[in-house]
Design a protein around this motif. Structure first.
Motif, PDB file in Angstrom:
ATOM      1  N   PRO A 163     -29.087 -71.926 156.306  1.00  0.00           N
ATOM      2  CA  PRO A 163     -29.846 -73.178 156.274  1.00  0.00           C
ATOM      3  C   PRO A 163     -30.252 -73.577 154.855  1.00  0.00           C
ATOM      4  N   PHE A 164     -30.298 -74.883 154.595  1.00  0.00           N
ATOM      5  CA  PHE A 164     -30.905 -75.338 153.348  1.00  0.00           C
ATOM      6  C   PHE A 164     -32.408 -75.099 153.438  1.00  0.00           C
ATOM      7  N   ARG A 217     -33.223 -75.225 147.945  1.00  0.00           N
ATOM      8  CA  ARG A 217     -31.893 -74.603 147.886  1.00  0.00           C
ATOM      9  C   ARG A 217     -30.962 -75.274 148.888  1.00  0.00           C
ATOM     10  N   ALA A 218     -29.716 -75.402 148.478  1.00  0.00           N
ATOM     11  CA  ALA A 218     -28.771 -76.190 149.265  1.00  0.00           C
ATOM     12  C   ALA A 218     -28.222 -75.452 150.474  1.00  0.00           C
ATOM     13  N   GLY A 219     -28.231 -74.108 150.433  1.00  0.00           N
ATOM     14  CA  GLY A 219     -27.691 -73.354 151.551  1.00  0.00           C
ATOM     15  C   GLY A 219     -26.179 -73.509 151.663  1.00  0.00           C
ATOM     16  N   ARG A 220     -25.685 -73.358 152.876  1.00  0.00           N
ATOM     17  CA  ARG A 220     -24.242 -73.450 153.133  1.00  0.00           C
ATOM     18  C   ARG A 220     -23.749 -74.876 152.883  1.00  0.00           C
ATOM     19  N   TYR A 253     -35.761 -83.128 158.172  1.00  0.00           N
ATOM     20  CA  TYR A 253     -36.580 -82.004 158.657  1.00  0.00           C
ATOM     21  C   TYR A 253     -36.017 -81.448 159.959  1.00  0.00           C
ATOM     22  N   ASP A 254     -35.592 -82.333 160.830  1.00  0.00           N
ATOM     23  CA  ASP A 254     -34.985 -81.893 162.090  1.00  0.00           C
ATOM     24  C   ASP A 254     -33.654 -81.175 161.836  1.00  0.00           C
ATOM     25  N   GLN A 309     -30.483 -76.147 161.661  1.00  0.00           N
ATOM     26  CA  GLN A 309     -29.706 -75.154 160.924  1.00  0.00           C
ATOM     27  C   GLN A 309     -30.299 -73.755 161.071  1.00  0.00           C
ATOM     28  N   VAL A 310     -31.625 -73.650 161.088  1.00  0.00           N
ATOM     29  CA  VAL A 310     -32.255 -72.338 161.304  1.00  0.00           C
ATOM     30  C   VAL A 310     -31.914 -71.819 162.702  1.00  0.00           C
TER      31      VAL A 310
END
Length: 361
Positions: A208-209, A213-216, A273-274, A279-280
């Motif tokens: 997840p971002f 941080r951008a994450g994947r 935010y959603d 992603q989490v």
């Protein structure tokens, strides 16, 4: 006997430390270091004496004598892959951190300051659950491109502490449980604990971002952007760690500001935010497959876990996997102190740090 423990957690611009009598915190301080103050030093290691002296001065001001401390424990980052739990700090570890750190970060001073203070008063010093903890098997290292193995760098200290805390609160043994822990902070990472061992992970660069941080990211598009001529190497690194994630969309790293935007009817803020919550949840589902869906609980921790909006958004998507427990906050000092306490009370054994032993593992 009640053991008195000094826990030390240096950060880039602060030094946090606390004193515990058993599980009771009797002093907690955060020393903030200005840019002007830090600019006097050529490198992080040069800050050692300054930070150590400030800690000792505040202990003295609060009438806590060093000779009353039974152990010192520090946060640490720049070691090769190690197992979870406590390690005795020794000359070999200090040599690695001073001359060949795997991560050049202020957290390495945690081990150095702890070792120095402990030697002065004749007690043991420890590190506990550094970010380099890696208990995953070979199958978890495969990335999809030979020579580019996955690297286990997660918020081990806080996530493992919350897993142990969850087990204790529910009168269960941590080593009997399968748990997924998601740390939601400035960076976001997740790991899965199978019977007391952290067997797989989603690091903050492949999941997840987060606020900064951008994450994947889509790999081909990322490669195209790297070679577009728009950014230097350092700028691209900053784009994915520092300027990526929520801040790239909403110009803030503060989740509370995002929620205020949402409450004021900002639909774009709500979308971002959603998307983070989704992603989490997807990463939690990903890790559930590692233990064949046999998950006893899902734990959400870190600073953003104080947000009911975020935690409920995640809970509704993953509650079919296992019960969801919220243990909010970034509890590094407590995690350090309680880890050392378990060693002193004989619940855990500390490992002697040895580079040759790590090479054989």
């Amino acid at each position: 006997m009640t053991y008195r423990i000094l826990a030390i957690n240096p950060g880039s611009t602060s030094t946090k430390f606390a004193v515990y009598d058993g599980e009771n915190q009797i002093l907690s301080k955060t020393l903030n270091h200005s840019v002007e103050e830090l600019s006097k030093f050529n490198c992080i290691m040069d800050q050692f004496e300054m930070r150590k002296n400030e800690i000792e001065n505040i202990l003295k001001e609060n009438n806590i004598e060093l000779k009353t401390i039974n152990a010192v424990v520090g946060r640490c980052g720049g070691l090769p892959p190690v197992k979870s739990g406590a390690y005795f700090i020794n000359d070999e570890m200090i040599d690695r951190l001073t001359n060949r750190p795997t991560l050049d970060h202020a957290s390495n001073l945690g081990a150095m300051i702890s070792y120095s203070i402990a030697k002065e008063i004749g007690v043991d010093s420890y590190i506990y659950d550094p970010v380099s903890v890696d208990e995953s098997g070979d199958i978890a290292k495969v990335s999809g491109l030979k020579g580019l193995d996955r690297v286990c760098l997660t918020h081990t200290l806080n996530t493992r502490a919350m897993a142990i805390k969850y087990a204790k609160q529910h009168n269960k043994n941590y080593k009997d449980l399968n748990l997924i822990v998601a740390h939601l902070g400035g960076g976001i990472s997740l790991n899965v604990h199978e019977k007391g061992k952290m067997v797989d992970f989603v690091s903050d660069e492949e999941g997840p971002f987060s606020p900064e941080r951008a994450g994947r990211l889509p790999s081909k598009m990322l490669v195209d952007l790297c070679y577009s001529g728009k950014y230097t190497y350092k700028e691209m690194l900053k784009n994915i760690r520092g300027k990526g994630g929520i801040v790239s969309y909403l110009n803030t790293v503060d989740a509370r500001e995002v929620e205020e935007k949402i409450s004021n009817g900002d639909e774009y803020a709500k979308l971002i935010y959603d998307a983070l919550a989704l992603q989490v949840a997807k990463a939690i589902g990903e890790l559930a497959t590692v233990v064949n869906g046999d998950v006893d609980a899902i734990i959400i921790t870190g600073g953003i876990a104080y947000s009911k909006y975020m935690t409920e958004s995640i809970r509704k998507r993953v509650k079919f996997i296992a019960p969801v427990e919220i243990l909010a906050g970034e509890n590094e000092l407590e995690a350090l102190a309680f880890g050392a306490l378990r060693v002193l009370e004989g619940e855990e054994e500390a490992t002697v740090y040895s580079e040759s032993d790590l090479a054989k593992a």
